[in-house]
Write an enzyme that holds these catalytic residues in place. Structure first.
Site, PDB file in Angstrom:
ATOM      1  N   GLU A 191      -8.251 -18.684   9.516  1.00 29.69           N
ATOM      2  CA  GLU A 191      -8.141 -17.284   9.067  1.00 29.69           C
ATOM      3  C   GLU A 191      -9.522 -16.650   8.981  1.00 29.69           C
ATOM      4  O   GLU A 191      -9.731 -15.511   9.394  1.00 29.69           O
ATOM      5  CB  GLU A 191      -7.490 -17.212   7.681  1.00 29.69           C
ATOM      6  CG  GLU A 191      -6.009 -17.516   7.671  1.00 29.69           C
ATOM      7  CD  GLU A 191      -5.427 -17.366   6.268  1.00 29.69           C
ATOM      8  OE1 GLU A 191      -5.753 -16.411   5.565  1.00 29.69           O
ATOM      9  OE2 GLU A 191      -4.626 -18.242   5.876  1.00 29.69           O
ATOM     10  N   ASP A 225       4.308  -7.446   6.568  1.00 28.51           N
ATOM     11  CA  ASP A 225       4.041  -8.335   7.711  1.00 28.51           C
ATOM     12  C   ASP A 225       4.697  -7.908   9.030  1.00 28.51           C
ATOM     13  O   ASP A 225       4.925  -8.738   9.904  1.00 28.51           O
ATOM     14  CB  ASP A 225       4.485  -9.787   7.385  1.00 28.51           C
ATOM     15  CG  ASP A 225       3.824 -10.317   6.122  1.00 28.51           C
ATOM     16  OD1 ASP A 225       2.660  -9.960   5.873  1.00 28.51           O
ATOM     17  OD2 ASP A 225       4.476 -11.094   5.394  1.00 28.51           O
ATOM     18  N   HIS A 273      -2.345 -12.848   7.657  1.00 24.42           N
ATOM     19  CA  HIS A 273      -1.172 -13.576   7.156  1.00 24.42           C
ATOM     20  C   HIS A 273      -1.228 -15.015   7.670  1.00 24.42           C
ATOM     21  O   HIS A 273      -1.523 -15.242   8.846  1.00 24.42           O
ATOM     22  CB  HIS A 273       0.112 -12.882   7.634  1.00 24.42           C
ATOM     23  CG  HIS A 273       1.342 -13.519   7.068  1.00 24.42           C
ATOM     24  ND1 HIS A 273       1.784 -13.243   5.793  1.00 24.42           N
ATOM     25  CD2 HIS A 273       2.195 -14.434   7.585  1.00 24.42           C
ATOM     26  CE1 HIS A 273       2.862 -13.971   5.547  1.00 24.42           C
ATOM     27  NE2 HIS A 273       3.144 -14.699   6.625  1.00 24.42           N
ATOM     28  N   ILE A 310       0.873  -1.180   0.000  1.00 22.83           N
ATOM     29  CA  ILE A 310       0.000   0.000   0.000  1.00 22.83           C
ATOM     30  C   ILE A 310       0.911   1.230   0.000  1.00 22.83           C
ATOM     31  O   ILE A 310       1.834   1.325   0.814  1.00 22.83           O
ATOM     32  CB  ILE A 310      -0.896  -0.010   1.272  1.00 22.83           C
ATOM     33  CG1 ILE A 310      -1.748  -1.291   1.329  1.00 22.83           C
ATOM     34  CG2 ILE A 310      -1.763   1.238   1.335  1.00 22.83           C
ATOM     35  CD1 ILE A 310      -2.743  -1.469   0.214  1.00 22.83           C
TER      36      ILE A 310
HETATM   37  C1  GRF Z   1      -4.661 -16.511   2.718  1.00 21.71           C
HETATM   38  O1  GRF Z   1      -3.911 -17.582   3.217  1.00 21.71           O
HETATM   39  C2  GRF Z   1      -4.114 -15.218   3.249  1.00 21.71           C
HETATM   40  O2  GRF Z   1      -3.655 -15.300   4.546  1.00 21.71           O
HETATM   41  C3  GRF Z   1      -2.972 -14.985   2.332  1.00 21.71           C
HETATM   42  O3  GRF Z   1      -3.449 -15.368   1.062  1.00 21.71           O
HETATM   43  C4  GRF Z   1      -4.465 -16.349   1.216  1.00 21.71           C
HETATM   44  C5  GRF Z   1      -5.664 -15.784   0.531  1.00 21.71           C
HETATM   45  O4  GRF Z   1      -6.714 -16.650   0.510  1.00 21.71           O
HETATM   46  N1  GRF Z   1      -2.457 -13.661   2.459  1.00 21.71           N
HETATM   47  P1  GRF Z   1      -8.111 -16.150  -0.025  1.00 21.71           P
HETATM   48  O5  GRF Z   1      -7.887 -15.426  -1.349  1.00 21.71           O
HETATM   49  O6  GRF Z   1      -8.737 -15.271   1.007  1.00 21.71           O
HETATM   50  O7  GRF Z   1      -8.878 -17.403  -0.252  1.00 21.71           O
END
Ligand code: GRF
Length: 189
Positions: free
Chosen positions: A175, A146, A105, A89
């Site tokens: 996530e 990160d 992440h 960004i």
């Molecule tokens: C995820 O593992 C995220 O942490 C990483 O890229 C992947 C993206 O997955 N930065 P999605 O496009 O949300 O399915």
């Protein structure tokens, strides 16, 4: 109602988790739009299906910075979420929206973060290292990949015989929960 702008470069399952959490009322906000780094990605199809405007702004183009500024001016985000977004960004946007841009992440940062650690590379490195646990991290976005302050983490076990794909899918599942939980806390407070 607060506005969220999501940035994505891929399939967009994290984006979908945000869409679903807004629909269910877990996140009380409006998704003003999706910034996609390239055309044809899964995240754009998800936006179309949900009736969310999508704007494709390639990070390599000369007008990246100004197009992004114009789009954000139109969408007025209170929170920006990088959900699988593979570009930096620009500094002026980070300064203008300080602390209001977060990223998910797929590792327990600071482990396996920084330039080069994205997608399956993260999970391959975890398996090579022999670590018995990994996980995911939501953090504030700063100028370095990160490295911003960690907001939340969730641990995930690494099981004997796991392939990078096994680990990716186990981590991705967490996530979705962690990211939507953090967004709802930020938005609802
Ligand atoms: C995820 O593992 C995220 O942490 C990483 O890229 C992947 C993206 O997955 N930065 P999605 O496009 O949300 O399915």
């Amino acid at each position: 109602m607060k506005n969220i702008v999501v940035f994505a470069s891929g399939t967009g399952t994290n984006f979908q988790a945000i869409i679903d959490s807004v629909s269910s009322g877990k996140i009380k906000a409006n998704i003003s739009g999706l910034i996609a780094s390239k055309p044809g990605i899964g995240a754009i199809k998800r936006a179309e299906k949900a009736g969310i405007p999508a704007s494709v702004i390639p990070p390599a183009s000369d007008s990246f910075k100004s197009q992004l500024e114009d789009q954000l001016h139109e969408w007025q985000p209170d929170l920006m979420v990088l959900a699988g977004y593979l570009a930096k960004i620009p500094k002026n946007i980070l300064e203008k929206h300080a602390g209001k841009i977060i990223n998910i992440h797929p590792s327990l940062l600071p482990k396996y973060g920084g330039a080069g650690f994205y997608g399956s590379r993260v999970h391959e490195a975890v398996i090579r290292s022999g670590d018995s646990e990994t996980g995911c991290t939501v953090h504030v976005v700063t100028e370095e990949y990160d490295q911003g302050p960690v907001l939340a983490q969730k641990k995930v076990p690494v099981k004997p015989g796991d392939t990078p794909a096994d680990l990716a899918s186990r981590v991705l599942n967490e996530e979705h929960k962690l990211l939507t939980e953090v967004i709802s806390q930020i938005i609802n407070n």
